[in-house]
Design a protein around this motif. Sequence first.
Motif, mmCIF file in Angstrom:
data_model
loop_
_atom_site.group_PDB
_atom_site.id
_atom_site.type_symbol
_atom_site.label_atom_id
_atom_site.label_comp_id
_atom_site.label_asym_id
_atom_site.label_seq_id
_atom_site.Cartn_x
_atom_site.Cartn_y
_atom_site.Cartn_z
ATOM 1 N N ASN A 163 31.421 58.529 45.916
ATOM 2 C CA ASN A 163 31.962 59.843 45.538
ATOM 3 C C ASN A 163 32.189 59.929 44.034
ATOM 4 N N MET A 201 34.932 49.293 52.539
ATOM 5 C CA MET A 201 35.228 50.733 52.539
ATOM 6 C C MET A 201 35.383 51.336 51.140
ATOM 7 N N PRO A 202 36.185 50.707 50.238
ATOM 8 C CA PRO A 202 36.302 51.294 48.891
ATOM 9 C C PRO A 202 34.969 51.320 48.146
ATOM 10 N N TYR A 237 24.103 48.004 53.564
ATOM 11 C CA TYR A 237 25.397 48.098 54.247
ATOM 12 C C TYR A 237 25.488 47.062 55.370
ATOM 13 N N THR A 245 32.022 51.913 49.456
ATOM 14 C CA THR A 245 31.281 53.104 49.889
ATOM 15 C C THR A 245 31.928 54.369 49.313
ATOM 16 N N ALA A 246 33.278 54.353 49.215
ATOM 17 C CA ALA A 246 33.974 55.519 48.649
ATOM 18 C C ALA A 246 33.629 55.705 47.174
ATOM 19 N N LEU A 296 27.954 43.840 55.569
ATOM 20 C CA LEU A 296 28.895 43.654 56.683
ATOM 21 C C LEU A 296 28.764 42.267 57.309
ATOM 22 N N PHE A 331 21.460 51.820 54.234
ATOM 23 C CA PHE A 331 21.845 51.268 55.535
ATOM 24 C C PHE A 331 21.523 49.776 55.620
ATOM 25 N N ILE A 362 40.182 56.173 43.045
ATOM 26 C CA ILE A 362 39.169 55.422 43.805
ATOM 27 C C ILE A 362 38.732 54.179 43.026
ATOM 28 N N ALA A 367 41.307 51.630 43.519
ATOM 29 C CA ALA A 367 41.209 51.053 44.867
ATOM 30 C C ALA A 367 40.124 49.988 44.914
ATOM 31 N N LEU A 401 35.060 44.724 56.873
ATOM 32 C CA LEU A 401 34.857 46.182 56.828
ATOM 33 C C LEU A 401 35.843 46.825 55.853
ATOM 34 N N THR A 402 37.100 46.347 55.855
ATOM 35 C CA THR A 402 38.121 46.942 54.978
ATOM 36 C C THR A 402 37.888 46.587 53.506
ATOM 37 N N PHE A 403 37.092 45.552 53.244
ATOM 38 C CA PHE A 403 36.714 45.226 51.870
ATOM 39 C C PHE A 403 35.601 46.170 51.409
#
Lengths: 152, 130
Positions: free
Chosen positions: A88, A81-82, A68, A84-85, A72, A65, A114, A117, A77-79
């Motif tokens: 997975n 997101m991948p 993160y 954080t994905a 930020l 956190f 991913i 991305a 934020l859209t940069f």
Amino acid sequence: MKHRLSPAQYIVLAAIAVTSALGDTFLSRGMSQVGKVDAQHLSLLFTAMLNLNVITGVLLLIVFFGSYMAALSWVDLTFLMPATAFGNVIIALLSRYWLHEHLSLSRWSGILLITCAVGLVANGPSRTEHSPDSDPFAGPRDLTEVDPGIGI
Amino acid sequence: MIHTATQLLAWTSIAVVAILAIAGEVLIARAMHTVGDLDAIMARSGLRGASAAVISSPVFLLGILCMALNFFAMLYTLSRVDLSLAMPGVASFTYVGNAIAARIFLKENVDRRRWIAVSCVCVGVFLLTK
């Protein structure tokens, strides 16, 4: 201007992916050792806080956190997101090479997508440039600076 | 009829979880953009100064509230919906919703490259859960 990140900032992004994946894994492992928590056994939550896996998971998620929030403050934020994905993908790879689980073709395809991305976004600008007039984060402008008065 | 009601409840709870996640992430992103570069603040006023700058932001606190509600909504959803449906459903809605919300509320430049990346992540997460 195309924003580029420093090596230290890429390390923070990597920390986000790794700590979120490992944190969730440790929490899940710890909670499976503690047992099912329901309304009749709420005290199990306190027992969980003494479990080494849960403690490790919570510490990793605190690091996640913090990283993160720091990220930020300098990327979109859209940069992010991948990135954080990508956690997975790390979980899937850990399950394959650490736990020796079988990964199906669809999972390998998911990992590939991913990863693509992340590569795609990482090659672009990390932050949107806002002009001072359209900056959604700018506070109210000082009128004395912009309004010299009528008739001057 | 019962099956339809169950399906409706499942998708409604998935949508609520995703909406709370989107609201939380967008609010936190907005707060962090407003606060400024945390690394610079930490270099200037240390960890305590950086923490104070973040915690004193009402937008950040609202974002944290949304994330807390998201956590409990997720617990409720997991008690009602299979993980194999809830996880990819919430993830996909959240990624697409975040891109739309970032464009509208944060005025981010979500270009074709980022839309393709969001689509790849959605499909990728779905495939990983198979």
